[in-house]
Design a protein around this motif. Structure first.
Motif, PDB file in Angstrom:
ATOM      1  N   ALA A 172      34.124  39.999  36.801  1.00 45.41           N
ATOM      2  CA  ALA A 172      32.855  39.773  36.106  1.00 45.41           C
ATOM      3  C   ALA A 172      31.685  39.811  37.082  1.00 45.41           C
ATOM      4  CB  ALA A 172      32.885  38.439  35.365  1.00 45.41           C
ATOM      5  N   ALA A 186      27.355  31.482  38.611  1.00 43.06           N
ATOM      6  CA  ALA A 186      28.482  32.406  38.682  1.00 43.06           C
ATOM      7  C   ALA A 186      29.801  31.703  38.983  1.00 43.06           C
ATOM      8  CB  ALA A 186      28.205  33.464  39.750  1.00 43.06           C
ATOM      9  N   HIS A 233      32.936  32.534  36.910  1.00 41.92           N
ATOM     10  CA  HIS A 233      33.163  33.935  36.610  1.00 41.92           C
ATOM     11  C   HIS A 233      34.252  34.510  37.502  1.00 41.92           C
ATOM     12  CE1 HIS A 233      29.685  34.311  33.915  1.00 41.92           C
ATOM     13  NE2 HIS A 233      29.151  33.405  34.701  1.00 41.92           N
TER      14      HIS A 233
END
Length: 155
Positions: free
Chosen positions: A27, A20, A23
């Motif tokens: 998101a 992640a 992101h």
């Protein structure tokens, strides 16, 4: 078998947050909310902050099932999420706020409803100043004026 499952889940939890890193908070919030709409904890686990990842370890799961997070008014709002979020706002520390619903007198409503009430927000944070991985802290309520008073971009 039980220890193998705990070991496998630990390996997954330790390895997933790195995915992640690139992101945006929006998101990550959308991924968490999608996990709630499907009542699927496995979709949420990769996006936990360090504290929640530790407190939701396999050992804790054995005593307190993760599914209990779905039994909360804010979680019910997340489970009914319609896909709309507002842009993330940031404090001066390491927290992002992403609204996804409105608290009403009778429960919750979509952001698109135009209902009055406090915003229901995904709270995300960074575990350290060097961290680039937004992690889910919790859901919370926030007055609209307070949300608008936060920074539009992280400093």
């Amino acid at each position: 078998m039980k220890s193998f499952l705990a070991l496998a889940l630990s390996a997954v939890l330790l390895g997933l947050p790195a995915h992640a890193q690139d992101h945006s908070p929006e998101a990550v919030a959308a991924a968490i909310l999608t996990g709630f709409t499907r009542a699927d904890a496995t979709m949420i686990l990769p996006h936990l902050n360090a504290y929640n990842a530790e407190s939701m370890s396999p050992e804790v799961f054995e005593e307190h099932p993760f599914e209990t997070i779905f039994d909360d008014p804010r979680a019910h709002a997340a489970m009914a999420w319609d896909g709309m979020i507002l842009p993330a706002r940031f404090d001066y520390l390491n927290t992002a706020f992403v609204p996804f619903a409105i608290e009403t007198e009778t429960g919750f409503a979509s952001l698109s409803s135009g209902e009055p009430g406090r915003l229901i927000v995904v709270f995300l944070d960074l575990d350290s100043p060097e961290d680039t991985t937004w992690g889910w802290e919790d859901f919370g309520y926030m007055d609209r004026e307070r949300y608008l008073g936060f920074l539009e971009e992280r400093q």
